[in-house]
Enzyme design. Structure first.
Site, PDB file in Angstrom:
ATOM      1  N   PRO A   1       0.773  -1.325   0.106  1.00  0.00           N
ATOM      2  CA  PRO A   1      -0.141  -0.018  -0.016  1.00  0.00           C
ATOM      3  C   PRO A   1       0.702   1.477   0.000  1.00  0.00           C
ATOM      4  O   PRO A   1       0.336   2.311  -0.532  1.00  0.00           O
ATOM      5  CB  PRO A   1      -0.663   0.026   1.295  1.00  0.00           C
ATOM      6  CG  PRO A   1      -0.826  -1.421   1.851  1.00  0.00           C
ATOM      7  CD  PRO A   1       0.634  -1.898   1.090  1.00  0.00           C
TER       8      PRO A   1
ATOM      9  N   GLU B   1       0.001  -8.686   7.018  1.00  0.00           N
ATOM     10  CA  GLU B   1       1.325  -7.952   7.895  1.00  0.00           C
ATOM     11  C   GLU B   1       1.903  -6.973   7.050  1.00  0.00           C
ATOM     12  O   GLU B   1       2.120  -6.993   5.964  1.00  0.00           O
ATOM     13  CB  GLU B   1       2.280  -9.463   8.254  1.00  0.00           C
ATOM     14  CG  GLU B   1       1.677 -10.465   8.809  1.00  0.00           C
ATOM     15  CD  GLU B   1       1.071 -11.573   7.853  1.00  0.00           C
ATOM     16  OE1 GLU B   1       0.632 -11.181   6.838  1.00  0.00           O
ATOM     17  OE2 GLU B   1       1.130 -12.779   7.977  1.00  0.00           O
TER      18      GLU B   1
ATOM     19  N   ARG C   1      -1.091  -9.296 -20.965  1.00  0.00           N
ATOM     20  CA  ARG C   1      -1.777  -8.675 -22.256  1.00  0.00           C
ATOM     21  C   ARG C   1      -0.874  -7.969 -23.270  1.00  0.00           C
ATOM     22  O   ARG C   1      -1.174  -7.851 -24.184  1.00  0.00           O
ATOM     23  CB  ARG C   1      -2.933  -8.132 -21.832  1.00  0.00           C
ATOM     24  CG  ARG C   1      -2.889  -6.855 -21.438  1.00  0.00           C
ATOM     25  CD  ARG C   1      -4.251  -6.245 -20.855  1.00  0.00           C
ATOM     26  NE  ARG C   1      -4.896  -5.704 -22.251  1.00  0.00           N
ATOM     27  CZ  ARG C   1      -4.385  -4.699 -22.926  1.00  0.00           C
ATOM     28  NH1 ARG C   1      -3.656  -3.790 -22.437  1.00  0.00           N
ATOM     29  NH2 ARG C   1      -5.325  -4.227 -23.802  1.00  0.00           N
TER      30      ARG C   1
ATOM     31  N   ASP D   1      -2.784   1.660 -28.747  1.00  0.00           N
ATOM     32  CA  ASP D   1      -2.926   2.919 -29.169  1.00  0.00           C
ATOM     33  C   ASP D   1      -3.885   3.977 -28.847  1.00  0.00           C
ATOM     34  O   ASP D   1      -3.741   5.115 -28.656  1.00  0.00           O
ATOM     35  CB  ASP D   1      -3.082   2.983 -30.979  1.00  0.00           C
ATOM     36  CG  ASP D   1      -1.626   2.522 -31.295  1.00  0.00           C
ATOM     37  OD1 ASP D   1      -1.812   1.917 -32.704  1.00  0.00           O
ATOM     38  OD2 ASP D   1      -0.637   2.254 -30.910  1.00  0.00           O
TER      39      ASP D   1
HETATM   40  C1  9D3 Z   1      -2.525  -0.392   8.768  1.00  0.00           C
HETATM   41  C2  9D3 Z   1      -1.174  -0.949   8.920  1.00  0.00           C
HETATM   42  N1  9D3 Z   1      -1.230  -2.181   7.724  1.00  0.00           N
HETATM   43  C3  9D3 Z   1      -1.844  -3.358   8.280  1.00  0.00           C
HETATM   44  C4  9D3 Z   1      -0.959  -4.310   9.045  1.00  0.00           C
HETATM   45  C5  9D3 Z   1      -1.606  -1.486   6.569  1.00  0.00           C
HETATM   46  C6  9D3 Z   1      -2.185  -2.605   5.616  1.00  0.00           C
HETATM   47  C7  9D3 Z   1      -0.791  -3.633   5.246  1.00  0.00           C
HETATM   48  C8  9D3 Z   1      -1.168  -4.433   4.302  1.00  0.00           C
HETATM   49  C9  9D3 Z   1      -3.005  -2.852   4.821  1.00  0.00           C
HETATM   50  C10 9D3 Z   1      -3.521  -3.408   4.092  1.00  0.00           C
HETATM   51  C11 9D3 Z   1      -2.487  -4.519   3.527  1.00  0.00           C
HETATM   52  C12 9D3 Z   1      -2.591  -5.446   2.421  1.00  0.00           C
HETATM   53  N2  9D3 Z   1      -2.755  -4.578   1.019  1.00  0.00           N
HETATM   54  C13 9D3 Z   1      -1.593  -4.765   0.439  1.00  0.00           C
HETATM   55  O1  9D3 Z   1      -0.644  -5.767   0.521  1.00  0.00           O
HETATM   56  C14 9D3 Z   1      -1.592  -4.066  -0.884  1.00  0.00           C
HETATM   57  C15 9D3 Z   1      -2.432  -3.065  -1.591  1.00  0.00           C
HETATM   58  C16 9D3 Z   1      -3.744  -2.682  -0.862  1.00  0.00           C
HETATM   59  O2  9D3 Z   1      -4.059  -2.802  -0.189  1.00  0.00           O
HETATM   60  N3  9D3 Z   1      -4.210  -1.650  -1.943  1.00  0.00           N
HETATM   61  C17 9D3 Z   1      -3.804  -1.075  -2.920  1.00  0.00           C
HETATM   62  N4  9D3 Z   1      -2.496  -1.769  -3.514  1.00  0.00           N
HETATM   63  C18 9D3 Z   1      -1.918  -2.770  -2.697  1.00  0.00           C
HETATM   64  S1  9D3 Z   1      -0.462  -3.631  -3.055  1.00  0.00           S
HETATM   65  C19 9D3 Z   1      -0.425  -4.458  -1.954  1.00  0.00           C
END
Ligand code: 9D3
Length: 249
Positions: free
Chosen positions: A89, A116, A154, A169
């Site tokens: 994230p 995690e 893709r 395109d």
């Molecule tokens: C609040 C602290 N974290 C929780 C331990 C935040 C958190 C970590 C991992 C919240 C969600 C996640 C799981 N999400 C992903 O691994 C993730 C993700 C996403 O939640 N949204 C957009 N892109 C991505 S890429 C990986």
């Protein structure tokens, strides 16, 4: 192109890789995948992959050993380590431009966390890039990894039919698509725009261009900044945004 996916939930990839265009790309030999449960690379007898955070606080943190061992094992015969991408994230927002860039590699390694966080040393010393697919919260990096793979696969020559290059395109025009219709010409009283039935190809092209501009102006005005616009396009946009109290009709 080869994808290594490191995840604690390998079964999540079965439906994706077994369906439709992904399956065809794999059957044609254009794509190979190894979906690996990195728990197999845990160094202790309980096969632990996470632990409590130093400094306290809630949640669990993915330990470095399993992911380092997994990546090192998967790349032991590679003279140059392929890019290691962490789905996170906190990553850089994913774009079509990034997909095009990634499609030029012949191998990618994707790391997926699930709830995690990752021990920071994984980011600092194992990962080349952190990628987010948008500002919304998921339960793990598995769906983002599949989104990335879908968008990259893709683009591999031969994966899609002939429509593919034309379609790329049209994305690079930087506008949203114009409305499309098919038969019947009237459905429940709703008629297809007359111009599309007229057979006047120049008029049809002009109508579609204007509809694409109108839709982009209404829904994604940010895209207009970088779109390639003609003087006629700009005049049409001015007409839509001026002299009508700011309404975009
Ligand atoms: C609040 C602290 N974290 C929780 C331990 C935040 C958190 C970590 C991992 C919240 C969600 C996640 C799981 N999400 C992903 O691994 C993730 C993700 C996403 O939640 N949204 C957009 N892109 C991505 S890429 C990986």
């Amino acid at each position: 192109m080869h994808f290594d996916v490191l995840t604690l939930f390998p079964e999540m990839f079965e439906g994706f890789l077994g369906s439709s265009i992904m399956k065809r790309a794999i059957d044609q030999g254009l794509v190979t995948t190894s979906v690996v449960n990195f728990r197999e690379y845990s160094t202790n007898k309980h096969r632990t992959v996470d632990d409590t955070p130093y400094g306290g606080g809630g949640g669990m943190v993915l330990k470095p050993e399993p992911l380092f061992r997994a990546v090192e094992d998967l790349t032991k015969d590679e003279p140059v380590r392929p890019p290691v991408l962490m789905m996170s994230p906190q990553g850089t927002p994913y774009t079509q431009k990034k997909a095009e860039e990634l499609a030029r590699h012949d191998r990618l390694i994707l790391l997926c966390g699930h709830y995690e966080g990752f021990d920071e040393r994984i980011r600092e010393h194992l990962v080349d890039e952190e990628i987010s697919i948008g500002d919304f919260v998921l339960t793990g990096g598995e769906l983002p990894a599949m989104v990335l793979m879908d968008s990259v696969i893709r683009l591999i020559p031969g994966v899609l039919g002939n429509e593919s290059s034309a379609e790329t395109d049209s994305f690079t025009t930087g506008l949203l698509e114009y409305p499309q219709y098919t038969r019947p010409a009237e459905f429940r009283g709703w008629r297809v725009p007359d111009v599309l039935l007229s057979g006047h190809h120049a008029e049809i092209d002009r109508w579609r261009r204007r509809q694409a501009l109108k839709r982009t102006l209404e829904r994604r005005p940010d895209l207009l900044e970088s779109a390639e616009l003609t003087e006629e396009d700009r005049a049409w946009i001015r007409e839509m945004t001026q002299g009508n109290g700011g309404r975009k009709d």
